[in-house]
Design a protein around this motif. Structure first.
Motif, PDB file in Angstrom:
ATOM      1  N   LEU A  63     -33.413 -12.259  55.230  1.00 38.18           N
ATOM      2  CA  LEU A  63     -33.147 -10.926  54.007  1.00 38.18           C
ATOM      3  C   LEU A  63     -32.821 -10.843  52.536  1.00 38.18           C
ATOM      4  N   GLY A  64     -32.549 -11.649  51.745  1.00 40.16           N
ATOM      5  CA  GLY A  64     -31.643 -11.386  50.636  1.00 40.16           C
ATOM      6  C   GLY A  64     -29.970 -11.967  50.943  1.00 40.16           C
ATOM      7  N   PHE A  65     -29.425 -11.724  51.776  1.00 45.63           N
ATOM      8  CA  PHE A  65     -28.140 -12.534  51.681  1.00 45.63           C
ATOM      9  C   PHE A  65     -27.711 -13.408  51.545  1.00 45.63           C
ATOM     10  N   LYS A  66     -26.792 -13.535  50.773  1.00 47.92           N
ATOM     11  CA  LYS A  66     -25.780 -15.230  50.531  1.00 47.92           C
ATOM     12  C   LYS A  66     -25.871 -15.504  52.158  1.00 47.92           C
ATOM     13  N   GLY A  67     -24.796 -14.859  52.800  1.00 46.26           N
ATOM     14  CA  GLY A  67     -24.499 -15.200  54.493  1.00 46.26           C
ATOM     15  C   GLY A  67     -24.268 -13.821  54.614  1.00 46.26           C
ATOM     16  N   TYR A  68     -23.465 -14.405  56.357  1.00 38.44           N
ATOM     17  CA  TYR A  68     -23.416 -13.095  57.001  1.00 38.44           C
ATOM     18  C   TYR A  68     -21.702 -12.126  56.588  1.00 38.44           C
ATOM     19  N   PRO A  69     -21.362 -12.280  55.883  1.00 39.19           N
ATOM     20  CA  PRO A  69     -20.154 -11.397  55.268  1.00 39.19           C
ATOM     21  C   PRO A  69     -20.893 -10.430  54.581  1.00 39.19           C
ATOM     22  N   GLN A  70     -22.133 -10.916  53.876  1.00 39.23           N
ATOM     23  CA  GLN A  70     -22.119  -9.970  53.017  1.00 39.23           C
ATOM     24  C   GLN A  70     -23.364  -9.107  53.899  1.00 39.23           C
ATOM     25  N   PHE A  71     -24.122  -8.805  54.744  1.00 35.63           N
ATOM     26  CA  PHE A  71     -24.595  -8.696  55.726  1.00 35.63           C
ATOM     27  C   PHE A  71     -23.706  -7.723  56.191  1.00 35.63           C
ATOM     28  N   HIS A  72     -22.997  -7.924  57.127  1.00 33.26           N
ATOM     29  CA  HIS A  72     -22.110  -7.256  57.414  1.00 33.26           C
ATOM     30  C   HIS A  72     -21.517  -5.983  56.887  1.00 33.26           C
ATOM     31  N   LYS A  73     -20.722  -6.322  54.897  1.00 38.39           N
ATOM     32  CA  LYS A  73     -20.597  -5.425  53.702  1.00 38.39           C
ATOM     33  C   LYS A  73     -21.300  -4.743  54.099  1.00 38.39           C
ATOM     34  N   ALA A  74     -22.758  -4.830  53.525  1.00 43.27           N
ATOM     35  CA  ALA A  74     -23.903  -4.304  53.684  1.00 43.27           C
ATOM     36  C   ALA A  74     -23.882  -2.752  54.321  1.00 43.27           C
ATOM     37  N   LEU A  75     -23.729  -3.734  55.856  1.00 42.37           N
ATOM     38  CA  LEU A  75     -23.947  -2.561  57.366  1.00 42.37           C
ATOM     39  C   LEU A  75     -23.144  -1.612  57.528  1.00 42.37           C
ATOM     40  N   ARG A  76     -21.528  -1.948  56.979  1.00 41.78           N
ATOM     41  CA  ARG A  76     -20.204  -1.852  57.474  1.00 41.78           C
ATOM     42  C   ARG A  76     -20.448  -0.292  55.709  1.00 41.78           C
ATOM     43  N   GLU A  77     -21.075  -0.578  54.674  1.00 42.09           N
ATOM     44  CA  GLU A  77     -20.982   0.312  53.672  1.00 42.09           C
ATOM     45  C   GLU A  77     -22.352   1.395  53.770  1.00 42.09           C
ATOM     46  N   GLU A  78     -23.344   1.169  54.893  1.00 40.72           N
ATOM     47  CA  GLU A  78     -24.134   2.198  54.792  1.00 40.72           C
ATOM     48  C   GLU A  78     -23.430   2.800  55.700  1.00 40.72           C
ATOM     49  N   LEU A  79     -23.069   2.882  56.851  1.00 38.37           N
ATOM     50  CA  LEU A  79     -22.450   3.456  57.941  1.00 38.37           C
ATOM     51  C   LEU A  79     -21.339   4.489  57.025  1.00 38.37           C
TER      52      LEU A  79
END
Length: 290
Positions: A63-79
């Motif tokens: 999806l273009g993320f370096k790893g799961y922490p970055q993915f998790h952060k993107a979801l949190r910021e979106e929420l």
């Protein structure tokens, strides 16, 4: 890092075709309960989806993320961005009633259903289905079940005015062979089937499909068994605080579809409307105001 203007949901959809079967299983799990499903730890997300943690790690990288922490952060910021919006800041839908009042609980459920339904509609597939429904060269058959026959009747009333060659099949399965007899390759069968799914509707879809008929299914979020033979599938979220399911999201999708078909063939439809009005004037069915 993906474009900040893109949601994680849109990223998953745009990369869906490139995912493996196991990764698609994870993607479906995330979309089913978005964004909450992705806000847990990588281990819990993997367990909930029935996949391995390496699968989660591989997919978020696709999806273009370096790893799961970055993915998790993107979801949190979106929420967080969603929660800060004006709609989310409301205290109650019915301002004089408490949160627990039926009006507010019902409104929350309906808004959730509308949001989930819209977020799961692929616009390209929607447009493809509209093109099929607008093709006047082929016969359009419409059918519903015990509950959804009202939706089928509503669809027929509008489609019959918009285009020729529209048939409303009765809700009695004993009459269906007569309709199937007249179905030809290229014709279209628009079906409504929500839980509890009706066995006869699945058999009808199988018979129609075997004759080269294109099947369009409008169903709920869990998907009717008809989905396995349908050419176009649209899932509508239906749960509300009631013993019954809701048709509000389904009606929204349906009316958008009807409007799109009308728009696609408007010149012909306009002439058809004008002729229809002339006939109504002759019957004096409606009162005319001078």
């Amino acid at each position: 890092m993906p474009n900040s203007s893109q949601t994680v949901r849109s990223l998953i959809r745009s990369r869906y075709e490139s995912l493996t079967q196991t990764e698609r299983k994870l993607a479906n799990s995330l979309l089913e309960n978005y964004p909450a499903a992705g806000l847990a730890s990588i281990t819990i997300v993997a367990e909930n989806a029935g996949v391995s943690t390496p699968t989660v790690a591989r997919m978020v990288q696709k999806l273009g993320f370096k790893g799961y922490p970055q993915f998790h952060k993107a979801l949190r910021e979106e929420l967080e961005a969603q929660v800060s919006g004006p709609i989310k800041k409301h205290e109650n839908w019915a301002s004089e009633a408490p949160d627990s009042h039926m009006l507010n609980r019902f409104a929350d459920s309906v808004m959730h259903n509308l949001s989930q339904t819209l977020s799961h509609v692929d616009t390209e597939k929607f447009d493809q289905a509209v093109s099929v429904l607008a093709d006047k060269e082929n016969q359009l058959f419409v059918v519903g079940g015990r509950i959804t026959r009202a939706l089928a009747d509503y669809t027929f009333t509008h489609m019959q005015a918009i285009r020729p060659r529209v048939t409303h099949m009765t809700s009695s399965s004993a009459t269906w062979p007569h309709y199937v007899l007249d179905m030809a390759e290229g014709d279209v069968l628009l079906m409504f089937d929500v839980r509890r799914y009706e066995t006869n509707l699945l058999r009808l879809a199988e018979l129609a499909s075997s004759r080269g008929v294109k099947v369009i299914l409008i169903t709920d979020q869990w998907a009717s068994p008809v989905a396995k033979v349908a050419d176009h599938i649209f899932n509508c979220w239906v749960e509300i605080p009631s013993a019954w399911d809701s048709n509000i999201a389904t009606m929204m999708l349906l009316e958008a579809m009807i409007a799109a078909v009308q728009e696609k063939i408007w010149p012909e439809t306009r002439e058809r409307f004008e002729r229809l009005d002339e006939l109504f004037d002759m019957t004096r069915l409606f009162r005319k105001f001078s």
